[in-house]
Design an enzyme around this catalytic site. Structure first.
Site, PDB file in Angstrom:
ATOM      1  N   TRP A  62      -1.710   5.672  -0.246  1.00  0.00           N
ATOM      2  CA  TRP A  62      -0.631   6.675  -0.155  1.00  0.00           C
ATOM      3  C   TRP A  62      -0.582   7.504  -1.441  1.00  0.00           C
ATOM      4  CZ3 TRP A  62      -0.032   7.304   4.569  1.00  0.00           C
ATOM      5  CH2 TRP A  62       0.404   6.342   5.498  1.00  0.00           C
ATOM      6  N   ASP A  88       5.061   4.733  -0.366  1.00  0.00           N
ATOM      7  CA  ASP A  88       4.763   5.352   0.930  1.00  0.00           C
ATOM      8  C   ASP A  88       5.375   6.751   1.038  1.00  0.00           C
ATOM      9  OD1 ASP A  88       5.224   2.535   0.757  1.00  0.00           O
ATOM     10  OD2 ASP A  88       5.001   2.302   2.909  1.00  0.00           O
ATOM     11  N   SER A 127       3.317 -10.832   7.204  1.00  0.00           N
ATOM     12  CA  SER A 127       4.034 -11.396   8.361  1.00  0.00           C
ATOM     13  C   SER A 127       3.103 -11.587   9.555  1.00  0.00           C
ATOM     14  CB  SER A 127       5.188 -10.465   8.757  1.00  0.00           C
ATOM     15  OG  SER A 127       4.663  -9.224   9.185  1.00  0.00           O
ATOM     16  N   ASP A 149      10.989   8.216   6.367  1.00  0.00           N
ATOM     17  CA  ASP A 149       9.753   8.517   7.093  1.00  0.00           C
ATOM     18  C   ASP A 149       9.836   9.777   7.959  1.00  0.00           C
ATOM     19  OD1 ASP A 149       8.103   6.412   6.131  1.00  0.00           O
ATOM     20  OD2 ASP A 149       9.319   5.016   7.289  1.00  0.00           O
ATOM     21  N   ARG A 160      -3.058  -0.066   1.214  1.00  0.00           N
ATOM     22  CA  ARG A 160      -2.560   1.171   1.819  1.00  0.00           C
ATOM     23  C   ARG A 160      -1.594   1.885   0.872  1.00  0.00           C
ATOM     24  NH1 ARG A 160      -1.338  -0.665   6.317  1.00  0.00           N
ATOM     25  NH2 ARG A 160       0.911  -0.628   6.515  1.00  0.00           N
TER      26      ARG A 160
HETATM   27  N1  GLY Z   1       4.899   3.332   5.488  1.00  0.00           N
HETATM   28  C1  GLY Z   1       4.779   2.027   5.952  1.00  0.00           C
HETATM   29  C2  GLY Z   1       3.418   1.469   5.866  1.00  0.00           C
HETATM   30  O1  GLY Z   1       2.513   2.046   5.303  1.00  0.00           O
HETATM   31  O2  GLY Z   1       3.249   0.373   6.368  1.00  0.00           O
END
Ligand code: GLY
Length: 396
Positions: A250, A172, A366, A109, A246
Site C-alpha cells: 500500500w 492502507d 485469522s 475505505d 500488503r
Molecule cells: N485494506 C484492508 C486490507 O488490505 O486488508
C-alpha cells in the site's frame, strides 16, 4: 524521522528481459474472464475473496466492492469493448445508491470504493454525473478527518472519544487519500487537499521505520496531536522486525500517488525507502510472502501485495526524472514481478475459477481468505497489465 533507503540487492540492479507477449496474452485473458464473470456479477458485487475460485454475490457492503467496477473499467480502457462500458455504468448506479443511502460508509475505505467506480467512470467517459458522485464521496470521506493532528481515522464514531478507533489510522489509507486529492483538483477546495496532504505527511513521519519497513497502525492523540506507531497491531506477523506484505505494498503505491499530486519530495524519498525494503525482502520468485519477515520460498505468498507493488513501481518509474538512478531499476523490478505473476500465479483457461491470480491472502492471522484469489489482487493485476499495454488512464 530520518528514513534511509537500503541499498538494493544486486539482482535488482541487473537488466531484465521480460516476456512482453505473455503480458499481452494475460491482459486479453483477464478481459475474457471479466466478461465471463459479468454474467453473474454485472449488476452485483463479489465477495472479498474467492474460496474454491468462486466469488460469491454479496450486498454492496464490503470495503472491497469497488475493485470489481475497477476491473470492468480497466477492461474497457484496455479493449474499448462496449460491453464493459455498459457493465461499468451498471456498477456506477450501484455505487450511487450506496452513497445516497449512506450505506456502510463510516470508514476510510470510501476511496477504494469511489476512485474505482465513479472516478473511473468519469475518467473514461467524462460523465458529469459520475464526477459529482466522486466529489460527494470525497466529502463523505472528509467526515473521517481529524484536524488534530491531521489524519483520516479508519472508522468509528467521530463524536465519541472513547470509541476504540478514535485516532487510529492505518497504512492502507494511502490508497484512499487519492480520492481527496482528485476531488480537491476538481473543486478547487483546499480543505480536501490539506486533509490528504496532512494525512500522508503524518503517515510518513510516524508509520514508516527508518529502514523503510512500514508499521500498519498509527494511533493519534486527537487532543494533543501526538502520534505513536503500534507494531503489535497488524494484519502481518507484527513486531518491529516484520512488515505486513500488503501493507508495505500500500505504501509502495500510495507514496508516489501522493507525490504526483503534491510534488513534495518527502513522498518520493519515503517511496524509495519502502520500495527498497520491499524488493530486498522477496523470495526467489519475486512475489511477496504475506509478511516480509519471511523470505523463504516455502511460505504463503500474497499475490495481491505483488500486484499492488507492481502498480506503485510503475507509477514511481514514470514520475522520477531521467537522471534518477532508480527510474529504470524500479521499472525493471515491476516487470520482473509482473512476469512472475504471469508465469507462476495467473489462473489458466479451463481452470474452474473466476479469479485472475491465485495465492492471495486476506487475513493470515485469522485464517480468513488464505491462498485464494482476492478481488483487489485481481484489480491491481489488470491495472498493471493495462499500464504496460499502453493507453492507461489512472483512476486514483
Ligand atoms: N485494506 C484492508 C486490507 O488490505 O486488508
Amino acid at each position: 524521522m530520518n528514513i534511509i533507503p537500503q541499498d538494493l540487492k544486486e539482482k535488482w540492479m541487473q537488466p531484465y528481459i521480460w516476456d512482453k507477449a505473455l503480458a499481452e496474452e494475460s491482459l486479453q485473458y483477464c478481459a475474457r474472464k471479466i466478461k465471463e464473470d459479468m454474467a453473474v456479477l454485472a449488476y452485483a458485487c463479489p465477495s472479498e475473496t474467492a474460496p474454491d475460485g468462486h466469488y460469491q454475490v454479496i450486498d454492496n457492503v464490503a470495503w472491497t466492492t469497488g475493485f470489481w467496477p475497477g476491473m470492468i473499467w480497466s477492461a474497457y480502457g484496455a479493449t474499448k469493448d462496449s460491453i464493459f462500458l455498459y457493465g461499468g455504468k451498471l456498477q456506477t448506479a450501484l455505487f450511487q445508491k450506496r452513497l445516497e443511502d449512506d450505506y456502510v460508509l463510516q470508514h476510510h475505505d470510501i476511496g477504494f470504493l469511489y476512485s474505482l467506480s465513479a472516478v473511473a467512470d468519469y475518467t473514461l467517459t467524462g460523465s458529469e454525473e459520475a464526477r459529482q458522485i466522486g466529489i460527494r464521496a470525497a466529502y463523505r470521506l472528509m467526515k473521517l478527518y481529524r484536524e488534530v493532528p491531521g489524519i483520516i481515522q479508519r472508522g468509528g464514531n467521530m463524536e465519541d472519544l472513547t470509541d476504540k478507533f478514535t485516532g487510529v489510522f492505518i497504512v492502507d489509507c494511502m490508497l484512499n487519500v487519492p480520492l481527496l486529492f482528485w476531488a480537491a483538483e476538481q473543486t478547487g477546495d483546499k480543505k480536501l487537499y490539506d486533509a490528504a496532504y496532512n494525512h500522508m505527511k503524518n503517515s510518513v513521519n510516524t508509520i514508516i521505520q527508518p529502514n523503510g519497513a512500514i508499521i500498519q497502525h498509527g494511533i493519534a492523540d486527537v487532543l494533543n496531536g501526538t502520534i505513536v506507531a503500534d507494531s503489535s497491531q497488524s494484519q502481518g506477523k507484527g513486531g518491529d522486525d516484520a512488515a505486513w506484505g500488503r501493507g508495505q505494498a500500500w505504501a509502495v503505491y500510495g507514496l508516489p500517488l501522493a507525490y504526483s499530486y503534491t510534488k513534495d519530495p518527502i513522498f518520493l524519498d519515503a517511496a524509495k525507502a519502502v520500495n527498497n525494503y520491499f524488493l530486498n525482502h522477496l523470495p526467489s520468485d519475486d512475489v511477496a510472502n504475506w509478511d516480509l519477515y519471511y523470505t523463504e520460498d516455502e511460505v504463503q505468498r500474497d499475490t495481491s501485495a505483488a500486484s499492488i507493488a507492481v502498480c506503485g513501481l510503475l507509477e514511481i518509474a514514470d514520475l522520477l526524472p531521467t537522471d534518477d538512478e532508480y527510474k529504470t531499476v524500479y521499472r525493471n523490478a515491476a516487470l520482473r514481478i509482473l512476469d512472475s505473476l504471469n508465469k507462476n500465479y495467473r489462473t489458466q483457461e479451463g481452470q474452474d475459477t473466476m479469479g485472475l491470480l491465485d495465492a492471495g491472502v486476506y487475513q493470515m492471522n485469522s485464517g480468513k481468505g488464505v491462498d485464494q484469489p482476492t478481488i483487489w489482487g485481481d484489480y491491481y493485476y489488470i491495472e498493471a497489465l493495462h499500464r504496460i499495454h499502453g493507453g492507461f488512464r489512472r483512476f486514483w
